[in-house]
Design a protein around this motif. Structure first.
Motif, PDB file in Angstrom:
ATOM      1  N   PRO A 177       0.801  -1.226   0.000  1.00 16.15           N
ATOM      2  CA  PRO A 177       0.000   0.000   0.000  1.00 16.15           C
ATOM      3  C   PRO A 177       0.836   1.280   0.000  1.00 16.15           C
ATOM      4  O   PRO A 177       0.329   2.347  -0.360  1.00 16.15           O
ATOM      5  CB  PRO A 177      -0.811  -0.119   1.299  1.00 16.15           C
ATOM      6  N   ALA A 178       2.111   1.198   0.366  1.00 11.51           N
ATOM      7  CA  ALA A 178       2.937   2.400   0.454  1.00 11.51           C
ATOM      8  C   ALA A 178       3.596   2.770  -0.870  1.00 11.51           C
ATOM      9  O   ALA A 178       4.247   3.814  -0.968  1.00 11.51           O
ATOM     10  CB  ALA A 178       4.021   2.213   1.522  1.00 11.51           C
ATOM     11  N   VAL A 179       3.443   1.951  -1.906  1.00 13.56           N
ATOM     12  CA  VAL A 179       4.125   2.202  -3.175  1.00 13.56           C
ATOM     13  C   VAL A 179       3.395   3.296  -3.951  1.00 13.56           C
ATOM     14  O   VAL A 179       2.179   3.259  -4.116  1.00 13.56           O
ATOM     15  CB  VAL A 179       4.216   0.899  -3.999  1.00 13.56           C
ATOM     16  N   THR A 180       4.152   4.268  -4.448  1.00 16.77           N
ATOM     17  CA  THR A 180       3.575   5.393  -5.182  1.00 16.77           C
ATOM     18  C   THR A 180       3.311   5.005  -6.635  1.00 16.77           C
ATOM     19  O   THR A 180       3.846   4.014  -7.147  1.00 16.77           O
ATOM     20  CB  THR A 180       4.532   6.594  -5.163  1.00 16.77           C
ATOM     21  N   ASP A 181       2.497   5.817  -7.320  1.00 14.12           N
ATOM     22  CA  ASP A 181       2.224   5.561  -8.733  1.00 14.12           C
ATOM     23  C   ASP A 181       3.515   5.598  -9.555  1.00 14.12           C
ATOM     24  O   ASP A 181       3.691   4.806 -10.485  1.00 14.12           O
ATOM     25  CB  ASP A 181       1.239   6.596  -9.275  1.00 14.12           C
ATOM     26  N   GLU A 182       4.416   6.504  -9.220  1.00 14.59           N
ATOM     27  CA  GLU A 182       5.690   6.590  -9.938  1.00 14.59           C
ATOM     28  C   GLU A 182       6.505   5.305  -9.764  1.00 14.59           C
ATOM     29  O   GLU A 182       7.105   4.799 -10.721  1.00 14.59           O
ATOM     30  CB  GLU A 182       6.487   7.791  -9.424  1.00 14.59           C
ATOM     31  N   ASP A 183       6.482   4.764  -8.543  1.00 19.80           N
ATOM     32  CA  ASP A 183       7.231   3.536  -8.288  1.00 19.80           C
ATOM     33  C   ASP A 183       6.591   2.332  -8.965  1.00 19.80           C
ATOM     34  O   ASP A 183       7.293   1.425  -9.433  1.00 19.80           O
ATOM     35  CB  ASP A 183       7.366   3.292  -6.782  1.00 19.80           C
ATOM     36  N   TRP A 184       5.254   2.307  -9.031  1.00 20.58           N
ATOM     37  CA  TRP A 184       4.583   1.236  -9.766  1.00 20.58           C
ATOM     38  C   TRP A 184       5.007   1.270 -11.233  1.00 20.58           C
ATOM     39  O   TRP A 184       5.257   0.226 -11.847  1.00 20.58           O
ATOM     40  CB  TRP A 184       3.068   1.376  -9.679  1.00 20.58           C
ATOM     41  N   ARG A 185       5.082   2.457 -11.803  1.00 22.69           N
ATOM     42  CA  ARG A 185       5.474   2.583 -13.214  1.00 22.69           C
ATOM     43  C   ARG A 185       6.897   2.066 -13.417  1.00 22.69           C
ATOM     44  O   ARG A 185       7.181   1.374 -14.403  1.00 22.69           O
ATOM     45  CB  ARG A 185       5.349   4.047 -13.674  1.00 22.69           C
TER      46      ARG A 185
END
Length: 286
Positions: A173-181
């Protein structure tokens, strides 16, 4: 300061072309060697490599195992084994003229780091073990087996991000959209038809014989024997490394320090600032 990543190709003992990335040149500082997870490519470590290199200019090497990233796929899937891959790791060290290093092992990469520590202890200045330890939980392996080698039809990056969020977001849950990309860009390759896995799908066959009811390997003897400093990371929501197993690592080996990555599961992505800072402090402290 030179931030350019360089590709290197070298031959395995059985003739495959294997790939590694390096950042920086050899100098008086101990280099860092990053070993990825089961299906993961070397480029997972790019952010960590930049963080460490920019801190003091040390050399960083990132390895693609056979069948992953920029390395050749093996026509014999049974070679996707820890003993064969361990031989590849040793050839990488020799090819890059690395005699002693700090090893960062993510999941399966942690097993390889432990093997280097066992068979070439003089080559190990320190170990960072990312969500892996001498005791692993079968539930985590069951989950990995369920998705290994499988991918629905995905046409673009946005669809891929949505897919991986459905698959993993409950543990991350702590992962940002940028990190998902960033994670998805490393997980898949673009082709004109669809997105494809960045590893050989035949890799999934190594899990065919996995039996969650069978005893797990016991690596405590090898772990306790390590005489180099260790930083053991654990994702707060990990189902592969339990809180009890994590704590026991520090209890059994006094050279082991612990760090928990909040809001992430197996295995932490090594993209958040607190974790990068903690690894950086450990490395420079050596």
């Amino acid at each position: 300061m030179d931030d350019e990543l360089r590709s290197h190709f070298f031959a395995s003992s059985d003739g495959l072309q294997l790939h590694a990335l390096t950042l920086g040149e050899a100098n008086h500082l101990t280099p860092v060697v990053c070993l990825p997870g089961l299906t993961r490519p070397a480029r997972d470590f790019i952010i960590l490599a930049l963080h460490l290199h920019r801190a003091d200019g040390r050399r960083i090497a990132l390895l693609d195992y056979r069948g992953r990233g920029g390395s050749d796929w093996d026509p014999d899937w049974s070679h996707y084994s820890i003993p064969v891959e361990h031989g590849d790791v040793l050839r990488l060290l020799d090819a890059l003229d690395i005699h002693k290093a700090i090893f960062v092992g993510l999941s399966r990469g942690g097993f390889h780091a432990l093997m280097v520590s066992k068979h070439r202890p003089e080559s190990v200045a320190g170990l960072v073990l990312n969500d892996i330890g001498p005791r692993i939980e079968p539930a985590g392996l069951v989950r990995i087996k369920d998705y290994l080698g499988k991918l629905p039809v995905l046409r673009d990056t946005d669809a891929a991000i949505a897919h991986y969020k459905r698959l993993m977001a409950a543990h991350f849950p702590a992962v940002t959209d940028e990190d998902w990309r960033f994670y998805v860009s490393n997980s898949l390759n673009h082709t004109p038809e669809r997105m494809r896995l960045s590893y050989d799908p035949q890799l999934a066959r190594i899990m065919d014989s996995f039996d969650p009811a069978a005893p797990m390997p016991d690596l405590w003897e090898d772990f306790v024997a390590i005489r180099a400093p260790i930083l053991a990371l654990r994702g707060e929501n990990s189902d592969l490394l339990s809180p009890e197993g994590h704590a026991e690592m520090a209890r059994r080996n006094p050279l082991c320090q612990l760090h928990v990555v909040p809001g992430q599961g197996h295995a932490p992505l090594l993209l958040d600032t607190p974790t990068l800072t903690r690894i950086g402090a450990f490395v420079t402290g050596l």
